[in-house]
Write an enzyme that holds these catalytic residues in place. Structure first.
Site, PDB file in Angstrom:
ATOM      1  N   CYS A  86      20.578   9.080   5.084  1.00 50.49           N
ATOM      2  CA  CYS A  86      22.035   8.346   5.603  1.00 50.49           C
ATOM      3  C   CYS A  86      21.148   8.972   6.841  1.00 50.49           C
ATOM      4  CB  CYS A  86      23.310   9.386   5.433  1.00 50.49           C
ATOM      5  SG  CYS A  86      24.747   9.848   5.870  1.00 50.49           S
ATOM      6  N   HIS A 127      28.456   3.017   0.409  1.00 49.26           N
ATOM      7  CA  HIS A 127      27.877   3.642   0.675  1.00 49.26           C
ATOM      8  C   HIS A 127      28.650   4.026   2.083  1.00 49.26           C
ATOM      9  CE1 HIS A 127      24.830   6.353   2.625  1.00 49.26           C
ATOM     10  NE2 HIS A 127      25.101   6.146   3.413  1.00 49.26           N
ATOM     11  N   GLU A 128      28.971   2.576   2.659  1.00 45.03           N
ATOM     12  CA  GLU A 128      30.289   3.861   4.190  1.00 45.03           C
ATOM     13  C   GLU A 128      31.557   3.177   3.368  1.00 45.03           C
ATOM     14  OE1 GLU A 128      28.278   3.177   6.874  1.00 45.03           O
ATOM     15  OE2 GLU A 128      26.520   2.466   5.553  1.00 45.03           O
ATOM     16  N   HIS A 131      31.673   7.213   2.613  1.00 44.88           N
ATOM     17  CA  HIS A 131      31.224   7.671   4.062  1.00 44.88           C
ATOM     18  C   HIS A 131      33.534   7.455   4.475  1.00 44.88           C
ATOM     19  CE1 HIS A 131      27.554   9.145   6.052  1.00 44.88           C
ATOM     20  NE2 HIS A 131      27.506   7.986   5.821  1.00 44.88           N
TER      21      HIS A 131
HETATM   22 ZN   LIG Z   1      25.512   7.507   5.204  1.00 43.73          ZN
END
Ligand SMILES: [Zn+2]
Length: 137
Positions: A86, A127-128, A131
């Site tokens: 990241c 992954h996003e 977040h």
């Molecule tokens: Zn990330």
């Protein structure tokens, strides 16, 4: 406008709020910022530029896709374990990802869309989406 990348763990661990049409400038800034980091970054969530709204941008082929308020509507039972990096912090982290997902979202013109993704694109989206929940991988 290219915005600086946030590395503040406290801010990055907050859950993001729903986005609306007033956040489209943020989405545009995200596209410009990810383009400036294209050598090291294939996906971005709004909190990475300090905005706690549910917006993600990612590379798909030669273009950038913007999603507002993305929600996973289906995920494949097949999963795999992979080490991800990241831009917000050092070091790789091992995570479990679904091979394919179906996502409902608003596009940059605020149209409701539903699309299936697999492979690396599905991985980036997952992954996003982490977040947006304040999960740092
Ligand atoms: Zn990330």
């Amino acid at each position: 406008m290219i915005r600086p990348i946030v590395k503040d763990k406290f801010l990055l661990s907050q859950k993001s709020a729903p986005a609306d049409k007033n956040d489209l400038q943020t989405a545009q800034d995200m596209v410009e910022t990810i383009a400036a980091h294209s050598h090291e970054c294939v996906g971005m969530a709004a909190n990475m530029i300090g905005v706690l709204k549910r917006i993600i941008v990612f590379e798909e082929g030669a273009k950038y896709v913007v999603m507002l308020n993305p929600v996973v509507k289906w995920e494949s039972p097949e999963t795999y374990v992979i080490k991800e990096n990241c831009l917000c912090h050092e070091g790789a982290k091992e995570v479990t990802r679904h091979e394919a997902i179906e996502v409902e979202f608003l596009d940059i013109r605020m149209r409701k869309c539903r699309k299936r993704y697999d492979g690396i694109t599905a991985e980036i989206i997952q992954h996003e989406l982490d977040h947006l929940e304040g999960i740092l991988v």
